[in-house]
Design an enzyme around this catalytic site. Structure first.
Site, short mmCIF file in Angstrom:
data_model
loop_
_atom_site.label_atom_id
_atom_site.label_comp_id
_atom_site.label_asym_id
_atom_site.label_seq_id
_atom_site.Cartn_x
_atom_site.Cartn_y
_atom_site.Cartn_z
N GLU A 22 35.33 52.05 92.50
CA GLU A 22 35.05 52.03 91.05
C GLU A 22 35.96 51.02 90.35
OE1 GLU A 22 33.37 55.79 88.83
OE2 GLU A 22 35.55 55.80 88.69
N GLU A 44 17.91 60.85 96.87
CA GLU A 44 18.52 59.56 97.22
C GLU A 44 19.85 59.71 97.97
OE1 GLU A 44 17.92 60.73 94.20
OE2 GLU A 44 19.52 60.28 92.77
N GLU A 73 23.30 68.13 92.80
CA GLU A 73 23.55 66.75 93.21
C GLU A 73 23.32 66.58 94.72
OE1 GLU A 73 27.68 65.52 93.41
OE2 GLU A 73 27.21 63.62 92.46
N GLU A 79 34.59 47.72 91.00
CA GLU A 79 33.37 47.55 90.20
C GLU A 79 33.73 47.20 88.75
OE1 GLU A 79 30.84 51.02 90.10
OE2 GLU A 79 29.35 50.02 88.85
N CYS A 131 36.95 69.27 85.73
CA CYS A 131 36.48 70.12 86.84
C CYS A 131 37.27 71.42 86.96
CB CYS A 131 36.57 69.35 88.15
SG CYS A 131 35.91 67.70 88.03
N CYS A 156 31.57 60.56 88.44
CA CYS A 156 31.94 61.65 89.37
C CYS A 156 31.29 62.98 89.02
CB CYS A 156 33.44 61.87 89.38
SG CYS A 156 34.36 60.40 89.72
N LYS A 196 27.04 70.45 91.36
CA LYS A 196 27.19 69.80 92.67
C LYS A 196 26.12 70.29 93.64
CE LYS A 196 30.85 67.13 92.17
NZ LYS A 196 30.68 65.68 92.30
N SER A 235 28.95 53.71 86.34
CA SER A 235 29.34 53.16 87.63
C SER A 235 28.33 53.59 88.69
CB SER A 235 30.72 53.70 88.01
OG SER A 235 30.93 53.56 89.39
#
Lengths: 172, 591
Positions: free
Chosen positions: B278, B372, B367, B281, B521, B305, B364, B325
């Site tokens: 990141e 993908e 996710e 990036e 989190c 994240c 999560k 990102s």
């Protein structure tokens, strides 16, 4: 609030109805408490509140769809199903209840062979329950569209409905 | 300031204080099931009833402001009986299959019934209608257990600004849920699980996947690895009655090993990896914008994240997706690396590996099953447990958590820097990124005391900081003199406000850390209940302690990270990274 009439007898396209709704939205969307008048207007012109209309209102007002649905499902006035030509509201407010509103409701159900919230196959009648129309002195009452029927008895129900079937209901 | 007496004790408090708050000041506890810190009381549950002299009926203490000369009794016969009656009535419509409920012994209604000595449900009547909603990968809702306290409505609408759920209908038939009693998958829900984190009963919970994990462990043909997110170590202890903020990293590792995982790894490792990817990036985007004057490069760059945030952005701010990102979250990077780099190392096929993660988060779970996310040709992460589920699993395994020795994570995906630890709290990802980016660009030590960027720490909703880059190493001389402006935001209603400012151009930054849940989190939807600001702060300081206790505190100095680039990935944003560690986003319809 602006007067709004049902557009079901007019030959208007859905697009035009949305245009009317847009004009109304423009005026009401930033007013506090604007949601209810908007829903009333939408129901008046569409005849009921289809999902498409509710999602449209939710997007335009930037209010969650769940909140719009919460308001719609809280008030018995709002309907998410198409309604018949005549909307019967049987009052079950306190005064009407103690004077036999429940029996009137049963008689109407039996006569129309539908339950509360439903519409007859011929799209003539829809049945709803009301919570006081402010006519407690006339209890028990039923409303058929805008007409108030006072001191109704179960035995009179068939006669009252029969007049609407015969097209003379509004003259009662 | 009005002065009043509560149980004959005098107390003075500011105008507008409620009886409940005034009682708290003199350590009198009044039970409540709907009260929520930092929000206007709504008086929905009626459990906080007290007697006020001169008023005929008991009043709800959460929503009654104090008055001069008021005489309040919280423990009189009238008050006790009124509260008991309310709880009895709640129990009468609550589907109380406690033995089978995942909230057994962790249920506020159950505790209250116990405290009040209710032995018999005197009123037997109609129960709440059961609508079981198992439509989403993350959350399960059971309306028969709902007591209509509306805490979930408050978090979903006011804290997160998502509004998936709202009271539907009215009276006894009131149902808390999506529009017209639909299922959660029929509306926009970011799956953050904040509703599950505040539910006092078992009406909203995470989808329990413990059995799937046991099944994988029991299968001799599977090699089962586990990763634990940074925020777990600061909260898991609460499942075993430790004080919030107790670090239990070592015990957690031993517990996981004893449960039977073949390798115990750390999401922290891929948090360090995220910083490298990141950070690179960000620098690449800055170079494109500043040197190549590329007008199409999307800045500010936003972190990726938090899966709740990604879900939110896809539905609420699709126009901002190019700014996010492309890095996968550390959880997903871990899965991809475990099933390729690590699988190769141990001579296993990816299809024989099962990657389990322990996350403070319900999103999560969602996710992990995104189509993908399958870089090895197989789902990167197979099963996601929340902190609460791990707590239950440790009990199921018959482990006495308190007696466990400290263990150490396995190699090569277990070593991490302190920068990775603080990924679990608001401000932490940004601080970790700055520690690395600054040193790469300037070649100098990160100049903040104890390496902490204090303006972006803490629970304030939106925080900002700037770092002036005075000198650079030759590769990055275009950044000389640039003041790097960053912001940190958490809680989606705060995110909404900030994104609106970014889109309108009112606010400009280079880099923004976004976390879906308040506090980051450590306050996730999968954490032990109940999380208030005091608990959030305790967990946050635990993570800072973990960070400060390490020699290795910067992601780019992690020797295992250097190794994985040498042996496998070759270079940040390289071909392999692109294939395994990066992703893309899709705009979703908002309903």
């Amino acid at each position: 609030m602006k007067e709004a009439t049902c557009a079901c007898n007019e030959n208007v396209s859905e697009g035009e109805l949305f245009e009317r709704l847009d004009k109304f939205l423009l005026e009401y969307k930033d007013r506090p408490g604007g949601l209810i008048p908007i829903l009333q207007y939408a129901q008046a012109i569409f005849g009921y509140l289809p999902e498409k209309v509710l999602k449209y209102v939710s997007t335009k007002l930037d209010k969650p769809y769940s909140e719009v649905a919460g308001v719609v499902s809280f008030y018995s006035f709002f309907s998410t199903h198409p309604r018949g030509k005549y909307l019967i509201r049987v009052c079950l407010g306190t005064a009407c209840y103690v004077r036999g509103g429940k029996e009137i409701l049963d008689a109407v159900k039996k006569d129309l062979k539908i339950d509360v919230g439903e519409t007859t196959q011929d799209r003539l009648f829809s049945l709803e329950v009301g919570r006081c129309f402010g006519a407690c002195g006339l209890a028990p009452v039923i409303l058929v569209n805008e007409n108030v029927h006072r001191r109704v008895k179960p035995s009179k129900v068939n006669e009252i409905l029969g007049a609407y079937r015969g097209g003379t209901g509004d003259e009662q | 300031m009005p002065k009043l007496t509560i149980n004959n004790m005098t107390v003075e408090a500011e105008e507008g204080t409620t009886i409940l708050q005034a009682a708290k000041k003199i350590n009198i506890n009044i039970p409540t099931l709907c009260y929520m810190q930092n929000f206007e009381p709504i008086g929905a549950c009626r459990v906080c009833l007290v007697e006020v002299e001169g008023i005929r009926d008991p009043v709800a203490s959460c929503s009654t402001p104090i008055k001069e000369g008021m005489k309040v009794y919280t423990n009189s016969k009238m008050a006790r009986e009124a509260r008991k009656l309310v709880v009895e009535l709640l129990l009468s419509e609550h589907e109380g299959d406690c033995q089978l409920c995942d909230r057994n012994e962790d249920c506020e209604l159950q505790s209250l019934a116990q405290e009040m000595g209710i032995k018999l449900i005197r009123y037997q009547g109609e129960k709440s209608r059961r609508i079981l909603d198992e439509s989403t990968p993350a959350l399960v809702r059971d309306s028969a257990k709902c007591i209509n306290c509306r805490r979930c409505v408050t978090v979903c609408n006011l804290i997160q600004g998502v509004g998936s759920i709202f009271p539907q209908g009215r009276g006894f038939k009131t149902y808390i849920g999506p529009a017209f009693n639909g299922t959660l998958d029929s509306v926009t829900c970011v799956q953050c699980g904040q509703c599950a984190a505040v539910c006092p009963v078992g009406a909203i919970s995470e989808r329990d996947q413990i059995d799937e994990v046991w099944k994988a462990i029991d299968n001799p043909n599977k090699f089962v690895v586990v990763q634990t997110a940074p925020a777990i170590r600061a909260a898991l202890g609460e499942c075993f009655d430790y004080e919030p903020g107790t670090l239990v990293t070592g015990k957690m590792v031993t517990a996981l090993r004893k449960i039977g995982f073949d390798a115990v790894f750390d999401t922290n490792f891929t948090a360090d990896l995220t910083i490298i990817e990141e950070g690179t990036e960000l620098l690449t985007r800055l170079k494109k914008a500043l040197v190549e004057k590329d007008k199409n490069v999307a800045l500010p760059m936003l972190t990726s994240c938090s899966p709740g945030w990604i879900n939110y952005a896809e539905s609420f701010f699709p126009q901002i997706l190019p700014n996010i990102s492309t890095c996968k979250s550390p959880q997903q990077m871990f899965g991809a690396v475990a099933k390729t780099f690590y699988a190769e190392k141990i001579g296993r096929k990816p299809e024989d590996m099962v990657v389990v993660s322990v996350m403070p988060c319900t999103a999560k779970k969602y996710e992990a099953q995104r189509p993908e996310m399958n870089s090895s040709g197989y789902q990167d992460v197979d099963i996601v447990l929340t902190t609460r589920e791990l707590g239950r699993m440790i009990r199921q395994a018959g482990l006495d958590f308190d007696q466990l020795e400290d263990g150490v994570m396995d190699s090569p995906l277990g070593q991490s820097s302190g920068a990775a630890d603080i990924f679990g709290n608001t401000g932490g990802v940004m601080e970790a990124a700055l520690r690395t980016v600054y040193e790469i660009v300037t070649g100098k030590d990160f100049p903040f005391p104890k390496l902490h960027v204090t303006p972006i720490a803490g629970l304030q909703g939106v925080k900002e900081a700037s770092v002036k880059i005075e000198s650079t190493v030759p590769d990055w001389d275009f950044l000389k003199g640039v003041e790097l402006k960053v912001a940190v935001v958490h809680g989606l209603s705060n995110v909404k406000k900030l994104m609106e400012k970014i889109i309108s151009g009112e606010a400009t930054y280079h880099f923004i850390e976004v976390m879906c849940c308040p506090g980051g989190c450590i306050g996730g939807g999968g954490q032990p209940r109940l999380t208030d600001d005091k608990v959030r702060n305790a967990r946050i300081s635990a993570l800072y302690r973990e960070d400060e206790g390490k020699k290795l505190r910067k992601s780019h100095e992690n020797p295992d990270i250097k190794k994985i680039y040498e042996e496998f990935l070759k270079k940040p944003l390289g071909e392999k990274s692109h294939e395994l560690l990066h992703t893309h986003y899709h705009a979703q319809e908002k309903i």
